[in-house]
Design a protein around this motif. Structure first.
Motif, PDB file in Angstrom:
ATOM      1  N   ASN A 151      36.471-102.896 -25.396  1.00 24.57           N
ATOM      2  CA  ASN A 151      38.239-102.826 -25.204  1.00 24.57           C
ATOM      3  C   ASN A 151      38.766-103.488 -24.278  1.00 24.57           C
ATOM      4  O   ASN A 151      37.870-103.496 -23.253  1.00 24.57           O
ATOM      5  CB  ASN A 151      38.551-101.208 -25.649  1.00 24.57           C
ATOM      6  CG  ASN A 151      38.432-100.713 -26.509  1.00 24.57           C
ATOM      7  OD1 ASN A 151      38.047-100.922 -27.452  1.00 24.57           O
ATOM      8  ND2 ASN A 151      38.898 -99.274 -26.524  1.00 24.57           N
ATOM      9  N   VAL A 152      39.795-103.965 -23.814  1.00 21.27           N
ATOM     10  CA  VAL A 152      39.865-104.806 -22.776  1.00 21.27           C
ATOM     11  C   VAL A 152      41.173-104.431 -22.217  1.00 21.27           C
ATOM     12  O   VAL A 152      41.314-104.929 -21.210  1.00 21.27           O
ATOM     13  CB  VAL A 152      40.145-105.925 -23.461  1.00 21.27           C
ATOM     14  CG1 VAL A 152      39.083-107.192 -24.002  1.00 21.27           C
ATOM     15  CG2 VAL A 152      41.164-106.232 -24.678  1.00 21.27           C
ATOM     16  N   GLU A 153      41.834-103.884 -23.156  1.00 24.81           N
ATOM     17  CA  GLU A 153      43.255-103.055 -22.624  1.00 24.81           C
ATOM     18  C   GLU A 153      42.800-101.547 -21.638  1.00 24.81           C
ATOM     19  O   GLU A 153      42.765-101.287 -21.368  1.00 24.81           O
ATOM     20  CB  GLU A 153      43.932-102.766 -23.330  1.00 24.81           C
ATOM     21  CG  GLU A 153      44.388-103.191 -24.105  1.00 24.81           C
ATOM     22  CD  GLU A 153      46.490-103.678 -23.997  1.00 24.81           C
ATOM     23  OE1 GLU A 153      46.896-102.874 -23.727  1.00 24.81           O
ATOM     24  OE2 GLU A 153      46.872-104.777 -24.629  1.00 24.81           O
ATOM     25  N   MET A 154      43.317-102.331 -20.318  1.00 21.68           N
ATOM     26  CA  MET A 154      42.818-101.121 -18.788  1.00 21.68           C
ATOM     27  C   MET A 154      44.713-100.533 -18.284  1.00 21.68           C
ATOM     28  O   MET A 154      45.031-101.490 -18.145  1.00 21.68           O
ATOM     29  CB  MET A 154      42.215-101.865 -17.870  1.00 21.68           C
ATOM     30  CG  MET A 154      40.853-101.998 -18.938  1.00 21.68           C
ATOM     31  SD  MET A 154      39.456-102.199 -17.567  1.00 21.68           S
ATOM     32  CE  MET A 154      39.229-103.752 -18.054  1.00 21.68           C
ATOM     33  N   PRO A 155      44.257 -99.520 -17.545  1.00 24.24           N
ATOM     34  CA  PRO A 155      43.635 -98.764 -17.527  1.00 24.24           C
ATOM     35  C   PRO A 155      42.989 -98.089 -19.018  1.00 24.24           C
ATOM     36  O   PRO A 155      43.920 -98.058 -19.710  1.00 24.24           O
ATOM     37  CB  PRO A 155      43.617 -97.613 -16.861  1.00 24.24           C
ATOM     38  CG  PRO A 155      45.659 -98.307 -16.477  1.00 24.24           C
ATOM     39  CD  PRO A 155      45.679 -99.127 -16.821  1.00 24.24           C
ATOM     40  N   PHE A 156      41.292 -98.045 -19.101  1.00 22.62           N
ATOM     41  CA  PHE A 156      41.624 -97.105 -20.749  1.00 22.62           C
ATOM     42  C   PHE A 156      42.610 -96.064 -20.847  1.00 22.62           C
ATOM     43  O   PHE A 156      42.470 -94.753 -20.012  1.00 22.62           O
ATOM     44  CB  PHE A 156      40.515 -96.597 -20.805  1.00 22.62           C
ATOM     45  CG  PHE A 156      39.073 -98.444 -20.363  1.00 22.62           C
ATOM     46  CD1 PHE A 156      39.825 -99.305 -22.110  1.00 22.62           C
ATOM     47  CD2 PHE A 156      38.139 -98.157 -19.702  1.00 22.62           C
ATOM     48  CE1 PHE A 156      38.339-100.279 -21.380  1.00 22.62           C
ATOM     49  CE2 PHE A 156      37.426 -99.267 -19.687  1.00 22.62           C
ATOM     50  CZ  PHE A 156      37.856-100.313 -20.492  1.00 22.62           C
ATOM     51  N   THR A 157      42.839 -95.567 -22.107  1.00 19.52           N
ATOM     52  CA  THR A 157      43.102 -94.119 -22.556  1.00 19.52           C
ATOM     53  C   THR A 157      43.049 -94.008 -23.369  1.00 19.52           C
ATOM     54  O   THR A 157      42.180 -93.588 -24.241  1.00 19.52           O
ATOM     55  CB  THR A 157      44.903 -94.088 -22.761  1.00 19.52           C
ATOM     56  OG1 THR A 157      45.345 -95.573 -23.581  1.00 19.52           O
ATOM     57  CG2 THR A 157      45.556 -94.857 -21.240  1.00 19.52           C
ATOM     58  N   GLU A 158      43.406 -92.235 -23.744  1.00 21.06           N
ATOM     59  CA  GLU A 158      42.227 -91.703 -24.487  1.00 21.06           C
ATOM     60  C   GLU A 158      43.322 -91.524 -25.830  1.00 21.06           C
ATOM     61  O   GLU A 158      41.883 -91.867 -26.620  1.00 21.06           O
ATOM     62  CB  GLU A 158      42.463 -89.934 -24.593  1.00 21.06           C
ATOM     63  CG  GLU A 158      42.026 -89.997 -22.567  1.00 21.06           C
ATOM     64  CD  GLU A 158      42.871 -89.553 -21.445  1.00 21.06           C
ATOM     65  OE1 GLU A 158      42.748 -89.287 -20.491  1.00 21.06           O
ATOM     66  OE2 GLU A 158      44.242 -90.156 -21.383  1.00 21.06           O
ATOM     67  N   VAL A 159      44.227 -92.432 -25.819  1.00 18.59           N
ATOM     68  CA  VAL A 159      44.510 -92.515 -27.237  1.00 18.59           C
ATOM     69  C   VAL A 159      44.542 -93.634 -27.640  1.00 18.59           C
ATOM     70  O   VAL A 159      44.388 -93.790 -29.506  1.00 18.59           O
ATOM     71  CB  VAL A 159      46.107 -92.082 -26.951  1.00 18.59           C
ATOM     72  CG1 VAL A 159      46.407 -90.191 -26.788  1.00 18.59           C
ATOM     73  CG2 VAL A 159      47.131 -92.735 -26.528  1.00 18.59           C
ATOM     74  N   GLU A 160      43.923 -94.838 -27.285  1.00 20.52           N
ATOM     75  CA  GLU A 160      43.295 -95.595 -27.743  1.00 20.52           C
ATOM     76  C   GLU A 160      41.648 -95.610 -29.032  1.00 20.52           C
ATOM     77  O   GLU A 160      41.747 -94.842 -28.375  1.00 20.52           O
ATOM     78  CB  GLU A 160      43.381 -97.145 -26.930  1.00 20.52           C
ATOM     79  CG  GLU A 160      42.275 -97.139 -25.440  1.00 20.52           C
ATOM     80  CD  GLU A 160      42.097 -97.959 -24.584  1.00 20.52           C
ATOM     81  OE1 GLU A 160      41.736 -98.535 -24.944  1.00 20.52           O
ATOM     82  OE2 GLU A 160      42.310 -97.665 -23.560  1.00 20.52           O
ATOM     83  N   LYS A 161      41.957 -96.822 -29.296  1.00 25.74           N
ATOM     84  CA  LYS A 161      40.690 -96.568 -30.081  1.00 25.74           C
ATOM     85  C   LYS A 161      39.368 -97.165 -29.301  1.00 25.74           C
ATOM     86  O   LYS A 161      39.244 -97.461 -28.538  1.00 25.74           O
ATOM     87  CB  LYS A 161      41.050 -98.107 -31.460  1.00 25.74           C
ATOM     88  CG  LYS A 161      41.651 -97.094 -32.784  1.00 25.74           C
ATOM     89  CD  LYS A 161      41.514 -97.961 -33.950  1.00 25.74           C
ATOM     90  CE  LYS A 161      42.552 -97.308 -35.182  1.00 25.74           C
ATOM     91  NZ  LYS A 161      42.088 -98.424 -35.807  1.00 25.74           N
ATOM     92  N   ALA A 162      38.206 -96.616 -29.918  1.00 26.65           N
ATOM     93  CA  ALA A 162      37.234 -96.668 -28.925  1.00 26.65           C
ATOM     94  C   ALA A 162      35.819 -96.999 -30.074  1.00 26.65           C
ATOM     95  O   ALA A 162      35.179 -95.952 -30.217  1.00 26.65           O
ATOM     96  CB  ALA A 162      37.172 -95.538 -28.215  1.00 26.65           C
ATOM     97  N   ASP A 163      36.116 -97.652 -30.926  1.00 22.61           N
ATOM     98  CA  ASP A 163      35.390 -98.508 -32.135  1.00 22.61           C
ATOM     99  C   ASP A 163      34.211 -99.107 -31.644  1.00 22.61           C
ATOM    100  O   ASP A 163      33.402-100.159 -32.865  1.00 22.61           O
ATOM    101  CB  ASP A 163      36.036 -98.127 -33.229  1.00 22.61           C
ATOM    102  CG  ASP A 163      37.041 -97.160 -33.634  1.00 22.61           C
ATOM    103  OD1 ASP A 163      36.831 -96.055 -33.719  1.00 22.61           O
ATOM    104  OD2 ASP A 163      37.809 -97.234 -34.213  1.00 22.61           O
TER     105      ASP A 163
END
Length: 353
Positions: A151-163
């Motif tokens: 993932n490159v979108e930061m800051p990392f949020t819990e609702v974004e995909k982490a696949d």
């Protein structure tokens, strides 16, 4: 000392202290968490396999310190040993389980991936089974910022995909999150997964960057700096981290009546009492600046060995910890320079350097 809220028995009495089973209690984070819980009046049973991934003497010393407290007891066994784990859990009958035991280390997962499957997948399954059978009030389990992977979108949020995990370590932790969600859904088991961001501090693991850097600099040995220092990490001081876990204990997820009941930015599942929470300092620090801060604290210059990015590493991590703050009113806040100073004081004292 803050008194822990008691559990309610059949008479409505709240005087009985809550009982917490902490796996990985001789580990870096487990030790600090157990100590905090004991200070706040909980009964704590630690469970740790004392694996030789790093210095077992350090682990034993942590347990020895905890065992000085009358409200602490411990079992030495692997979480892969389901019969022993269940025997301990059934006898102790915890209200809460905090599962921190794991095969740690991103780079070691390239050398010995099987250890991660056995400990992090099979062992975590055993912990979840114990939580299900005992119908605990809240199961809290450690995940990692490594699940954000590519993932490159930061800051990392819990609702974004982490696949897109980049190591077997991260993949096992994401598997734990998926396993935890299924158990929460099937058995209505309140489950919180927390994603740690680069934890550091006194009594830390010898394989972590701060420990390795301080040890090498004091001995006049070179330090390896990956990606030529152009890496960023959200460094989280260990006492901030365990304070966040302690507060999350009191916020078990509740299955929502409908999707409309879930607030924006909340990772609460629409079909289970399950939530993922970042625990980070919400600040990314360049690795070179981190090394500079260590040098200032030690009053010594490092011999720097600049190296390319290692396989499986990510260039940056950075937590959005706003959900943690909304749930608990707490935000990790220790500045890196202060955290480094605390670690160096401990290191010099413990190793007489």
């Amino acid at each position: 000392m803050t008194e822990a809220p008691g559990r309610i028995d059949g008479s409505g009495d709240r005087s009985a202290p809550r009982r917490v089973l902490v796996t990985g209690s001789a580990g870096f984070i487990g030790f600090h968490l157990a100590r905090l819980l004991l200070d706040e009046g909980f009964l704590v049973h630690g469970y740790d396999g004392m694996s030789d991934y790093y210095d077992v003497n350090l682990k034993r010393r942590r347990h020895q310190m905890l065992l000085q407290h009358p409200a602490f007891a411990a079992t030495e066994a692997l979480i892969e040993d389901d019969a022993r784990l269940w025997e301990v859990a059934e006898n102790f009958r915890p209200d809460i389980i905090v599962h921190l035991a794991a095969q740690a280390g991103v780079r070691y997962s390239l050398e010995n991936p099987r250890a991660y499957i056995e400990s992090n997948v099979v062992g975590t399954f055993n912990v979840m089974e114990a939580a299900r059978k005992l119908e605990v009030d809240h199961l809290l389990m450690a995940s990692t910022s490594s699940v954000y992977g590519a993932n490159v979108e930061m800051p990392f949020t819990e609702v974004e995909k982490a696949d897109t995990p980049l190591t077997i370590y991260a993949a096992t932790k994401k598997a734990n999150e998926n396993m935890g969600h299924s158990y929460a859904h099937l058995w209505n088991l309140p489950t919180t997964m927390f994603r740690f961001f680069t934890v550091y501090g006194p009594w830390g693991r010898p394989d972590l960057a701060l420990f390795k850097f301080v040890d090498a600099i004091l001995d006049g040995r070179p330090i390896d700096i990956y990606n030529h220092g152009e890496m960023y990490r959200d460094f989280t001081y260990v006492t901030d981290l365990v304070r966040a876990i302690r507060l999350l204990i009191d916020v078990p997820p509740v299955r929502p009546a409908s999707r409309e009941d879930i607030a924006d930015g909340d990772s609460l599942s629409p079909v289970a009492p399950f939530r993922v929470v970042n625990i980070g300092n919400s600040d990314k620090v360049r690795l070179l600046d981190f090394v500079d801060a260590i040098e200032r604290e030690l009053g010594m210059k490092a011999i720097r060995n600049y190296m390319p990015m290692q396989m499986g590493d990510v260039p940056a991590t950075w937590a959005d910890a706003s959900l943690l703050q909304r749930l608990t009113g707490y935000q990790p806040h220790t500045p890196v320079a202060k955290g480094i100073a605390e670690f160096v004081d401990w290191f010099r004292s413990y190793y007489a350097k």
